[in-house]
Design a protein around this motif. Structure first.
Motif, PDB file in Angstrom:
ATOM      1  N   UNK A 249       0.854  -1.179   0.000  1.00 48.68           N
ATOM      2  CA  UNK A 249       0.000   0.000   0.000  1.00 48.68           C
ATOM      3  C   UNK A 249       0.889   1.229   0.000  1.00 48.68           C
ATOM      4  N   UNK A 250       0.652   2.089  -0.970  1.00 46.95           N
ATOM      5  CA  UNK A 250       1.360   3.358  -1.078  1.00 46.95           C
ATOM      6  C   UNK A 250       0.310   4.450  -0.887  1.00 46.95           C
ATOM      7  N   UNK A 251       0.524   5.345   0.069  1.00 47.61           N
ATOM      8  CA  UNK A 251      -0.497   6.323   0.430  1.00 47.61           C
ATOM      9  C   UNK A 251       0.109   7.684   0.733  1.00 47.61           C
ATOM     10  N   UNK A 252      -0.575   8.729   0.280  1.00 49.95           N
ATOM     11  CA  UNK A 252      -0.284  10.098   0.696  1.00 49.95           C
ATOM     12  C   UNK A 252      -1.553  10.628   1.355  1.00 49.95           C
ATOM     13  N   UNK A 253      -1.583  11.911   1.662  1.00 51.62           N
ATOM     14  CA  UNK A 253      -2.778  12.522   2.253  1.00 51.62           C
ATOM     15  C   UNK A 253      -3.963  12.488   1.291  1.00 51.62           C
ATOM     16  N   UNK A 254      -3.707  12.527  -0.014  1.00 53.53           N
ATOM     17  CA  UNK A 254      -4.793  12.607  -0.993  1.00 53.53           C
ATOM     18  C   UNK A 254      -4.881  11.429  -1.952  1.00 53.53           C
ATOM     19  N   UNK A 255      -3.849  10.592  -2.026  1.00 56.39           N
ATOM     20  CA  UNK A 255      -3.830   9.533  -3.025  1.00 56.39           C
ATOM     21  C   UNK A 255      -3.403   8.198  -2.396  1.00 56.39           C
ATOM     22  N   UNK A 256      -3.780   7.103  -3.073  1.00 54.25           N
ATOM     23  CA  UNK A 256      -3.460   5.772  -2.556  1.00 54.25           C
ATOM     24  C   UNK A 256      -3.390   4.777  -3.711  1.00 54.25           C
ATOM     25  N   UNK A 257      -2.645   3.704  -3.517  1.00 55.92           N
ATOM     26  CA  UNK A 257      -2.663   2.569  -4.433  1.00 55.92           C
ATOM     27  C   UNK A 257      -2.417   1.307  -3.627  1.00 55.92           C
ATOM     28  N   UNK A 258      -3.234   0.293  -3.893  1.00 52.90           N
ATOM     29  CA  UNK A 258      -3.091  -1.002  -3.239  1.00 52.90           C
ATOM     30  C   UNK A 258      -2.787  -2.009  -4.346  1.00 52.90           C
ATOM     31  N   UNK A 259      -1.649  -2.664  -4.261  1.00 52.86           N
ATOM     32  CA  UNK A 259      -1.314  -3.668  -5.270  1.00 52.86           C
ATOM     33  C   UNK A 259      -1.027  -4.991  -4.571  1.00 52.86           C
ATOM     34  N   UNK A 260      -1.576  -6.052  -5.157  1.00 53.22           N
ATOM     35  CA  UNK A 260      -1.420  -7.383  -4.588  1.00 53.22           C
ATOM     36  C   UNK A 260      -0.821  -8.337  -5.590  1.00 53.22           C
ATOM     37  N   UNK A 261      -0.258  -9.425  -5.066  1.00 53.32           N
ATOM     38  CA  UNK A 261       0.415 -10.362  -5.953  1.00 53.32           C
ATOM     39  C   UNK A 261       0.343 -11.777  -5.388  1.00 53.32           C
ATOM     40  N   UNK A 262       0.045 -12.722  -6.276  1.00 50.20           N
ATOM     41  CA  UNK A 262       0.165 -14.148  -5.966  1.00 50.20           C
ATOM     42  C   UNK A 262       0.993 -14.778  -7.081  1.00 50.20           C
ATOM     43  N   UNK A 263       1.198 -16.091  -7.004  1.00 52.13           N
ATOM     44  CA  UNK A 263       1.928 -16.761  -8.076  1.00 52.13           C
ATOM     45  C   UNK A 263       1.097 -16.846  -9.359  1.00 52.13           C
ATOM     46  N   UNK A 264      -0.237 -16.612  -9.277  1.00 52.47           N
ATOM     47  CA  UNK A 264      -1.105 -16.738 -10.446  1.00 52.47           C
ATOM     48  C   UNK A 264      -1.596 -15.409 -11.011  1.00 52.47           C
ATOM     49  N   UNK A 265      -1.612 -14.341 -10.189  1.00 55.51           N
ATOM     50  CA  UNK A 265      -2.170 -13.083 -10.677  1.00 55.51           C
ATOM     51  C   UNK A 265      -1.659 -11.885  -9.882  1.00 55.51           C
ATOM     52  N   UNK A 266      -1.953 -10.701 -10.428  1.00 52.00           N
ATOM     53  CA  UNK A 266      -1.674  -9.453  -9.727  1.00 52.00           C
ATOM     54  C   UNK A 266      -2.972  -8.660  -9.665  1.00 52.00           C
ATOM     55  N   UNK A 267      -3.084  -7.782  -8.673  1.00 53.16           N
ATOM     56  CA  UNK A 267      -4.262  -6.924  -8.597  1.00 53.16           C
ATOM     57  C   UNK A 267      -3.828  -5.511  -8.239  1.00 53.16           C
ATOM     58  N   UNK A 268      -4.637  -4.547  -8.679  1.00 55.20           N
ATOM     59  CA  UNK A 268      -4.333  -3.145  -8.421  1.00 55.20           C
ATOM     60  C   UNK A 268      -5.634  -2.421  -8.155  1.00 55.20           C
ATOM     61  N   UNK A 269      -5.614  -1.544  -7.157  1.00 53.63           N
ATOM     62  CA  UNK A 269      -6.823  -0.806  -6.806  1.00 53.63           C
ATOM     63  C   UNK A 269      -7.174   0.202  -7.885  1.00 53.63           C
ATOM     64  N   UNK A 270      -8.471   0.467  -8.027  1.00 56.32           N
ATOM     65  CA  UNK A 270      -8.957   1.456  -8.983  1.00 56.32           C
ATOM     66  C   UNK A 270      -9.660   2.614  -8.286  1.00 56.32           C
TER      67      UNK A 270
END
Length: 193
Positions: free
Chosen positions: A105-126
């Protein structure tokens, strides 16, 4: 990174205070050299705008973390391990599938991104929101999951939603739902590394 919403007036208050400070500072540091270069009429507005911009960048990336006791916006930055249980049953055992994912999780006061990972897939917050004006704060976000090239043929790109309760600064628990075609759901426990 993308913006995230909060359910308090913290941002409006911060923006107002930064604007007042940005309006006052250039008057104290007015320089004859700046006035000489751009003129009296342009130097002060330029100084206010530039001061606000610098103050905002500093607050957005650094100062908000120091003022959590006033703002009550949790700092979720870091690496998290998520243990989950899915409604999908393992064909070999007939039991609900368990999985582990690593999230950053990367976060500032106004912005954020959550990225996840497994051996089969990746995910990213929208998109994301923090409901902090509750007895137990709620963190919700939508994500897009993308399978890796060599993953199972059944695993397709899909959207999903996650709702987590912030139990402490290092633990969140909640539920997820993924995709209208997959109709999968389950429970998650996030633990900060």
């Amino acid at each position: 990174m993308h913006p995230y919403s909060i359910d308090t007036n913290a941002r409006q208050t911060v923006y107002s205070l930064l604007a007042i400070i940005a309006f006052v500072i250039p008057g104290f540091v007015a320089s004859d050299r700046v006035t000489h270069l751009v003129g009296d009429k342009l130097s002060y507005p330029f100084g206010v705008g530039a001061t606000f911009g610098v103050l905002f960048l500093l607050f957005d990336h650094v100062f908000w973390k120091w003022l959590q006791f006033i703002l009550h916006i949790p700092n979720l930055n870091g690496t998290w391990t998520a243990k989950g249980i899915s409604s999908y049953e393992d064909p070999a055992t007939g039991k609900p599938m368990e999985f582990v994912m690593e999230y950053k999780i990367k976060q500032t006061f106004t912005r954020i991104e959550i990225s996840g990972e497994t051996d089969k897939s990746t995910s990213r917050s929208t998109m994301a929101s923090l409901e902090i004006d509750h007895a137990v704060p709620i963190f919700r976000y939508a994500f897009e999951n993308t399978p890796r090239n060599m993953s199972d043929a059944e695993l397709q790109r899909h959207p999903g939603l996650i709702e987590l309760r912030l139990n402490s600064v290092a633990k969140m628990t909640g539920d997820y739902f993924s995709g209208k075609h997959r109709l999968r759901y389950g429970e998650l426990i996030f633990t900060k590394a």
